[in-house]
Design an enzyme around this catalytic site. Structure first.
Site, PDB file in Angstrom:
ATOM      1  N   ASP A 309      -3.013   1.990   5.860  1.00 21.81           N
ATOM      2  CA  ASP A 309      -4.031   2.986   5.541  1.00 21.81           C
ATOM      3  C   ASP A 309      -5.399   2.309   5.585  1.00 21.81           C
ATOM      4  O   ASP A 309      -5.528   1.111   5.313  1.00 21.81           O
ATOM      5  CB  ASP A 309      -3.773   3.569   4.159  1.00 21.81           C
ATOM      6  CG  ASP A 309      -4.788   4.631   3.783  1.00 21.81           C
ATOM      7  OD1 ASP A 309      -4.900   5.620   4.515  1.00 21.81           O
ATOM      8  OD2 ASP A 309      -5.492   4.438   2.771  1.00 21.81           O
ATOM      9  N   ASP A 501      -2.906   2.934  -0.786  1.00 23.84           N
ATOM     10  CA  ASP A 501      -3.299   2.784  -2.193  1.00 23.84           C
ATOM     11  C   ASP A 501      -3.565   4.104  -2.893  1.00 23.84           C
ATOM     12  O   ASP A 501      -3.687   4.139  -4.112  1.00 23.84           O
ATOM     13  CB  ASP A 501      -4.553   1.900  -2.305  1.00 23.84           C
ATOM     14  CG  ASP A 501      -5.819   2.654  -1.907  1.00 23.84           C
ATOM     15  OD1 ASP A 501      -5.754   3.451  -0.945  1.00 23.84           O
ATOM     16  OD2 ASP A 501      -6.862   2.457  -2.551  1.00 23.84           O
ATOM     17  N   ASP A 505      -1.106   8.646  -0.076  1.00 26.04           N
ATOM     18  CA  ASP A 505      -0.230   7.731   0.665  1.00 26.04           C
ATOM     19  C   ASP A 505       1.187   7.707   0.092  1.00 26.04           C
ATOM     20  O   ASP A 505       2.097   7.165   0.732  1.00 26.04           O
ATOM     21  CB  ASP A 505      -0.797   6.302   0.623  1.00 26.04           C
ATOM     22  CG  ASP A 505      -2.161   6.202   1.276  1.00 26.04           C
ATOM     23  OD1 ASP A 505      -2.359   6.859   2.307  1.00 26.04           O
ATOM     24  OD2 ASP A 505      -3.026   5.479   0.751  1.00 26.04           O
TER      25      ASP A 505
END
Length: 605
Positions: A309, A501, A505
């Site tokens: 990410d 995080d 996600d």
């Protein structure tokens, strides 16, 4: 009443040792007829305990190498080789105890975390300082932290500075100096003079509470004796029994078969794999990474595709003022001063960024007046005799003249108008993490063949972040469902590592072969969904964890292959009649000690 495993193993070792010594003493005293009784008495308790253990595992549908140990002891007693049976019993019980000792050593760094939880705190109140339970602390409370104390909650340093030892969470060897206003995390230790701490979160939602929960989850996880051992145990057991039967049939001597069984007991598979994996988990914990069980560590070692990410992983996850661009006739510092002054009246998340930037430049802020804010769009008001407007393009353009087209370069922009004219813009960026390029290089080095960057952000922002990084693909403007679909798509080509995080996600972390959450914040959905949690947002620790996983898998395989190779060699020698049962038991014990010591090398990865 259930006794601890270590106590049972210690008791069995003592029983087996007492039988062995008792039989030896009887034989030396000329009472040879009593020796077999003593050796049998030293063997039976270990055999019965082993048979019970086998029955328990069979009810779970599992078959392990303990069957070979039971066959060896039982056959020894039936064939009258009571000394060999007692030696096998002592070696088996001793091996189990040695495994317990090795596991305790490997778990030491995990369990040490649990002992650091603070229970009380000194809270400021109308009556002065009062000692209260940490569960009574609420956001906004002010507590006194004394030298040597563990911080009980997450908070912000009030007035002056604090010297904080963060090694428990970050692995940093040296204390850090935290200035007033800096945020500090629970579980760290004050190493300097006392200071006041403003409580930001309740104890149950603090960073350290999340760490403790994750440690406890790791302890509750299925013992990682692990899948490598499970895959090989049946084959090795079948080979052992087959070779023993061949030796018996070929020689006509059942003692040959017993010697083969003894050499194969208890086997490196039982000991080496769990010790190596637990050692790897412990080493990761010392580096600031919590692994929720042996299967997670194995999966991390197998992964070859990485999906990262963007926000908070490859970037720092916070906006910073990158530049102030002034239109002709305007001063950049004055633009920032007026914008930050107006933002004092705003609750927008970017207002704090502008205030921090203005204070860092030493600018004196003015009192805003007549402020009107349109949430998410912008605000307007009067500052120091000037009409000031700032925000997005549409909001500002509707209130001033002469505003140029918006640059399309991927940065977040705040337009600023002063007294009806376009004064300039404030360029904000989420900075790339300084370790980002190093992380990607280390992932390539350990065997990752495909690395993707994913984000819910705009495509132009994603491209700007990815520029110059060794990535195979960039996917932008993804929803949480899109991320899950991408993970499932990539899994067709191999095991997938997903790193993120945020709450968005969490579904993708759960869908991946191994999910890694960057930073543990209480009960954050990402930390709960992930298999592995990096306790601080440091990319080098993620690379460290990957290397520990690869090293642990390598050491476990080395131990198993070397141990089984020596065992098979010993079994062949025993089948040919050159290794009697007692000597075979001693030879196998030497193998077990060697593979355990080798497995413990994972503690130094």
């Amino acid at each position: 009443m259930r006794f601890p495993a270590g106590l049972v193993d210690s008791g069995l070792v003592l029983v087996a040792l007492a039988g062995l010594l008792g039989g030896g003493a009887a034989w030396l005293a000329g009472r040879a007829e009593l020796a077999p009784l003593a050796w049998t008495a030293g063997t039976l308790p270990v055999l019965l305990a082993l048979l019970w253990q086998i029955a328990v595992t069979l009810r779970r549908g599992e078959v392990g190498l303990d069957v070979v140990a039971a066959l060896a002891m039982g056959s020894a007693l039936l064939l009258g080789e009571t000394l060999a049976g007692n030696v096998v019993a002592l070696m088996h019980a001793g091996g189990q105890l040695l495994e317990q000792v090795a596991e305790r050593r490997a778990r030491r760094d995990l369990t040490a975390l649990l002992g650091r939880v603070a229970r009380t705190a000194m809270r400021h109140g109308p009556a002065g300082l009062t000692e209260v339970d940490i569960d009574m602390l609420l956001p906004g409370d002010r507590i006194l932290v004394r030298q040597g104390e563990v911080l009980p909650v997450d908070g912000r340093v009030q007035h002056g500075s604090a010297t904080i030892d963060t090694s428990a969470l970050t692995g940093e060897p040296l204390p850090r100096q935290m200035d007033g206003g800096s945020e500090v995390l629970s579980g760290t230790v004050s190493m300097g003079p006392p200071f006041d701490l403003l409580v930001l979160r309740p104890a149950s939602a603090s960073a350290y509470a999340g760490v403790v929960r994750l440690v406890e989850a790791a302890h509750r996880a299925r013992a990682p004796a692990a899948r490598l051992a499970d895959r090989w145990a049946m084959g090795f057991s079948a080979l052992t029994v087959a070779l023993a039967l061949v030796a018996w049939r070929w020689s006509g001597d059942p003692v040959r078969a017993l010697a083969v069984l003894v050499v194969a007991t208890p086997g490196p598979l039982i000991l080496a794999v769990p010790v190596a994996i637990i050692s790897g988990i412990s080493r990761a914990a010392r580096l600031g990474v919590l692994v929720k069980g042996g299967e997670a560590l194995e999966a991390l070692g197998r992964a070859r595709i990485a999906i990262l990410d963007k926000t908070g992983t490859l970037t720092l996850g916070r906006a910073e003022l990158a530049a102030t661009e002034a239109a002709p006739g305007f001063d950049p510092d004055e633009i920032l001063r007026l914008a930050a002054s107006l933002d004092q009246a705003s609750t927008h998340v970017l207002a704090a960024t502008l205030l921090e930037a203005a204070r860092a430049r030493g600018l004196t802020l003015s009192e805003p007046e007549a402020v009107i804010e349109e949430i998410g769009a912008g605000l307007a008001g009067r500052v120091g005799g000037h009409d000031v407007v700032l925000g997005g393009d549409r909001f500002v353009r509707a209130r001033i003249t002469g505003m140029p087209p918006r640059p399309d370069d991927g940065d977040a922009l705040i337009q600023v108008g002063i007294d009806g004219r376009h004064a300039g813009l404030l360029r904000l960026q989420d900075p790339l993490h300084p370790d980002a390029a190093g992380l990607l290089a280390r992932l390539r080095k350990v065997g990752f063949t495909r690395i993707l960057l994913v984000t819910g952000d705009r495509a132009d922002v994603a491209r700007a972040v990815a520029a110059g990084l060794p990535l195979d693909e960039v996917r932008a403007e993804l929803s949480p469902a899109d991320k899950v679909a991408l993970v499932l798509e990539e899994r067709r080509a191999g095991p997938v590592l997903m790193v993120g995080d945020g709450v968005n996600d969490a579904p993708a972390l759960a869908a991946a072969d191994v999910g890694v959450a960057m930073g543990a914040r209480g009960g954050a959905a990402s930390a709960e969904s992930a298999d592995i949690v990096v306790l601080v947002d440091r990319l080098d620790r993620l690379a460290d964890a990957v290397e520990v996983a690869h090293g642990t898998a390598r050491i476990a395989l080395q131990s198993v292959v070397a141990g089984l190779g020596l065992s098979v060699a010993g079994m062949l020698v025993a089948a040919l009649g050159y290794l009697p049962p007692v000597a075979g038991a001693l030879f196998q014990e030497a193998i077990d000690v060697a593979v355990i010591l080798n497995a413990l090398r994972a503690l130094r990865l």
